[in-house]
Every structure is written in structure tokens, then in C-alpha cells.
Motif scaffolding. Structure first.
Motif, mmCIF file in Angstrom:
data_model
loop_
_atom_site.group_PDB
_atom_site.id
_atom_site.type_symbol
_atom_site.label_atom_id
_atom_site.label_comp_id
_atom_site.label_asym_id
_atom_site.label_seq_id
_atom_site.Cartn_x
_atom_site.Cartn_y
_atom_site.Cartn_z
ATOM 1 N N GLY A 208 3.466 -11.095 -5.289
ATOM 2 C CA GLY A 208 3.452 -9.695 -4.907
ATOM 3 C C GLY A 208 2.050 -9.155 -4.720
ATOM 4 O O GLY A 208 1.054 -9.798 -5.059
ATOM 5 N N VAL A 209 1.987 -7.966 -4.148
ATOM 6 C CA VAL A 209 0.745 -7.214 -3.987
ATOM 7 C C VAL A 209 0.914 -5.911 -4.754
ATOM 8 O O VAL A 209 1.838 -5.149 -4.480
ATOM 9 N N VAL A 210 0.051 -5.670 -5.731
ATOM 10 C CA VAL A 210 0.126 -4.465 -6.541
ATOM 11 C C VAL A 210 -1.062 -3.575 -6.193
ATOM 12 O O VAL A 210 -2.215 -3.981 -6.355
ATOM 13 N N VAL A 211 -0.787 -2.366 -5.710
ATOM 14 C CA VAL A 211 -1.852 -1.445 -5.316
ATOM 15 C C VAL A 211 -1.745 -0.161 -6.132
ATOM 16 O O VAL A 211 -0.718 0.128 -6.735
ATOM 17 N N GLY A 212 -2.831 0.602 -6.120
ATOM 18 C CA GLY A 212 -2.825 1.865 -6.837
ATOM 19 C C GLY A 212 -4.234 2.332 -7.119
ATOM 20 O O GLY A 212 -5.203 1.635 -6.833
ATOM 21 N N GLY A 213 -4.361 3.524 -7.693
ATOM 22 C CA GLY A 213 -5.658 4.133 -7.926
ATOM 23 C C GLY A 213 -6.399 3.582 -9.127
ATOM 24 O O GLY A 213 -5.945 2.660 -9.818
ATOM 25 N N ASN A 214 -7.561 4.173 -9.399
ATOM 26 C CA ASN A 214 -8.395 3.763 -10.523
ATOM 27 C C ASN A 214 -7.717 4.038 -11.859
ATOM 28 O O ASN A 214 -7.108 5.084 -12.058
ATOM 29 N N GLY A 215 -7.845 3.078 -12.777
ATOM 30 C CA GLY A 215 -7.490 3.326 -14.168
ATOM 31 C C GLY A 215 -6.025 3.488 -14.490
ATOM 32 O O GLY A 215 -5.685 3.968 -15.578
ATOM 33 N N GLN B 260 -1.844 -9.849 8.048
ATOM 34 C CA GLN B 260 -0.387 -9.707 8.056
ATOM 35 C C GLN B 260 0.321 -10.940 7.516
ATOM 36 O O GLN B 260 1.297 -10.838 6.765
ATOM 37 N N SER B 261 -0.191 -12.145 7.847
ATOM 38 C CA SER B 261 0.475 -13.372 7.422
ATOM 39 C C SER B 261 0.471 -13.520 5.905
ATOM 40 O O SER B 261 1.517 -13.730 5.274
ATOM 41 N N SER B 262 -0.714 -13.397 5.293
ATOM 42 C CA SER B 262 -0.808 -13.534 3.834
ATOM 43 C C SER B 262 -0.061 -12.417 3.138
ATOM 44 O O SER B 262 0.629 -12.635 2.131
ATOM 45 N N TYR B 263 -0.195 -11.216 3.654
ATOM 46 C CA TYR B 263 0.466 -10.064 3.047
ATOM 47 C C TYR B 263 1.976 -10.270 3.020
ATOM 48 O O TYR B 263 2.647 -10.031 2.015
ATOM 49 N N SER B 264 2.519 -10.754 4.125
ATOM 50 C CA SER B 264 3.957 -10.971 4.205
ATOM 51 C C SER B 264 4.401 -12.065 3.247
ATOM 52 O O SER B 264 5.439 -11.938 2.586
ATOM 53 N N ARG B 265 3.624 -13.123 3.129
ATOM 54 C CA ARG B 265 3.990 -14.209 2.226
ATOM 55 C C ARG B 265 3.976 -13.761 0.777
ATOM 56 O O ARG B 265 4.807 -14.184 -0.028
ATOM 57 N N LEU B 266 3.048 -12.905 0.446
ATOM 58 C CA LEU B 266 2.962 -12.416 -0.920
ATOM 59 C C LEU B 266 4.052 -11.403 -1.240
ATOM 60 O O LEU B 266 4.589 -11.376 -2.345
ATOM 61 N N SER B 267 4.357 -10.565 -0.279
ATOM 62 C CA SER B 267 5.234 -9.429 -0.546
ATOM 63 C C SER B 267 6.700 -9.722 -0.317
ATOM 64 O O SER B 267 7.564 -8.955 -0.740
#
Length: 247
Positions: A107-114, A219-226
Motif C-alpha cells: 500500500g501507499v500511506v499518505v498524510g500530513g506532518n506528525g 503510475q505503474s509502481s503506484y498501481s502495483r502498490l495500491s
């Protein structure tokens, strides 16, 4: 433990209970059924790790394996930074997507600081190691990974494959901090692709949003991860660093 319950156990489990009571210096009557269930669960776990039927094990073999497991967990815990030694999926995180990562999906985990992205990585690492002390778990910052690889003389692709390609669980943190060239990003793409082919869990974390993560990874790596739908997991919350809390 009630005498009637004890006599209903097989000779193997009777021996295990008696040894446990001797080791803990407690009378059999103080050994509860709940204590037995915990003992049984731990012993069955060892049997599963060894690929054996539980009642084929010898008590000495169980003791040795328990000592080995405790040593492995102690050595792992020594690698956990002080800030994250108490990181826990159950205590610290309630987002529904956590179960997908806990079940081994990439997966790809995104978000703000802290808000706890790095804490999440260590909580997952601790979860996996306590579930199976023999599994391989790695956590590294993206910039550090690429700097390490580029310092190697020779085949960078071979190095990154051998060092990071086949651990069961790999967490690459601070993807947004990478200031590399196109060639640097190709190394990361290669690693993600390689791990995808071998079905190992790869989790990318970054202080950014979904669109930025997609741009950085491609896009390729992102799709494989997500996975299907290519959606990043957005960890939400307040900046715990400003609140003086652990993040």
C-alpha cells in the motif's frame, strides 16, 4: 486447574502443564483453564513454525524454541527507536484500511506532518515480528535507501534486490523527501516491481497527497502498490508533534 480437567488431557499436555507449574513454582490447583489455553496456543504456534504435529514435540524442544523466540524478539525490539517502542496497531490506529496492511497487502500511506505514519510502520513491524519472530521486516527512509545503494561499487540493481528484495515486509518512509534523479527513481521502481513479482508486502509512506504520491512513484509502481482501484490510504489526524505526543 480442576483435577478432572487435568486428567482429561493427553499425556503430552499433562507433562507440559506440570513442567510449567514447576518452572513458575505454582501448585497445579492455581493453574487455570485460561492459563492452559495460553500455554496451548504458544505451543501450537511453535509446532506450526516447525511444521510438526504439536504432540510429536518434545518438551525440551519446546523450551529451546521458546528461548530462541524470546531472543529474536529481544534483538528486534532493540532495533525499534525509543519513540516507537510502544507502537501498537490496537492502541494507536483505528482507520479501516489498517486491516489490509495487517493482512499483508502492499500500500501507499499518505498524510500530513506528525499524524503517525512512521509510528504506523513500526506498529506494523512489531505486529509482524510478534506474530512470527522469524519473518524479515525492514523499515528505511527512501533517501537513505537510495544513498546506501549508490554508495556501492558495482551492480546497484543486484544490491538492492539482494538487500531489500525478499524481506517479507518492507516499509519505505518519507518518499516525499527523495531528491534524486530519474535514474534514482528507476532503482526504486525496480525494487517495487521485483517485490510485486514475488508477492512480498511493500508499504510506501509519505508526507503528501495521493496525486503527489502517484507523480513521485509513477503510475505503474503506484498501481502495483495500491492494488485494484489504485487508491492511496490517507492517514488522518492532528499533528501530534505540536501536541507533544508521540507520532
Amino acid at each position: 486447574m480442576m483435577a478432572q480437567y487435568f486428567t482429561s488431557l493427553s499425556p503430552f499436555w499433562q507433562s507440559m502443564v506440570q513442567k510449567h507449574c514447576r518452572d513458575k513454582k505454582i501448585p497445579l490447583d492455581d493453574f487455570s483453564i485460561a492459563d492452559f489455553e495460553n500455554l496451548k496456543k504458544g505451543t501450537e504456534r511453535i509446532a506450526a513454525l516447525l511444521g510438526r504435529n504439536v504432540e510429536e514435540l518434545k518438551i525440551e524442544e519446546v523450551d529451546r524454541k521458546n528461548d530462541e523466540i524470546r531472543t529474536k524478539l529481544r534483538l528486534f525490539e532493540e532495533t525499534v527507536p525509543a519513540r516507537y517502542k510502544d507502537a501498537s496497531l490496537e492502541k494507536d490506529f483505528s482507520a479501516p484500511f489498517i486491516r489490509f496492511l495487517r493482512d499483508g497487502q502492499s500500500g501507499v500511506v499518505v498524510g500530513g506532518n506528525g499524524i503517525g505514519k512512521t509510528r504506523l510502520a513500526w506498529a506494523l513491524a512489531r505486529y509482524w515480528k510478534h506474530l512470527n519472530p522469524y519473518c524479515s521486516v525492514q523499515i528505511i527512509k527512501g533517501a537513505e535507501l537510495l544513498s546506501e545503494v549508490k554508495a556501492v561499487e558495482g551492480d546497484w540493481y543486484r544490491y538492492i534486490r539482494e538487500m531489500y528484495g525478499k524481506s517479507e515486509h518492507l516499509f519505505i518512509d518519507e518518499i516525499d523527501k527523495i531528491k534524486g534523479s530519474e535514474a534514482d527513481w528507476m532503482l526504486l521502481t525496480y525494487l517495487i516491481d521485483y517485490r510485486y513479482e514475488w508477492c512480498y508486502q511493500t508499504v510506501i509512506l509519505g508526507n503528501c497527497d495521493k496525486n503527489e504520491a502517484m507523480r513521485l512513484l509513477g503510475q505503474s509502481s503506484y498501481s502495483r502498490l495500491s492494488g485494484d482501484g489504485a487508491e492511496a490510504y490517507h492517514l488522518v489526524g492532528t499533528d501530534k508533534r505540536k501536541e507533544g505526543l508521540k507520532a
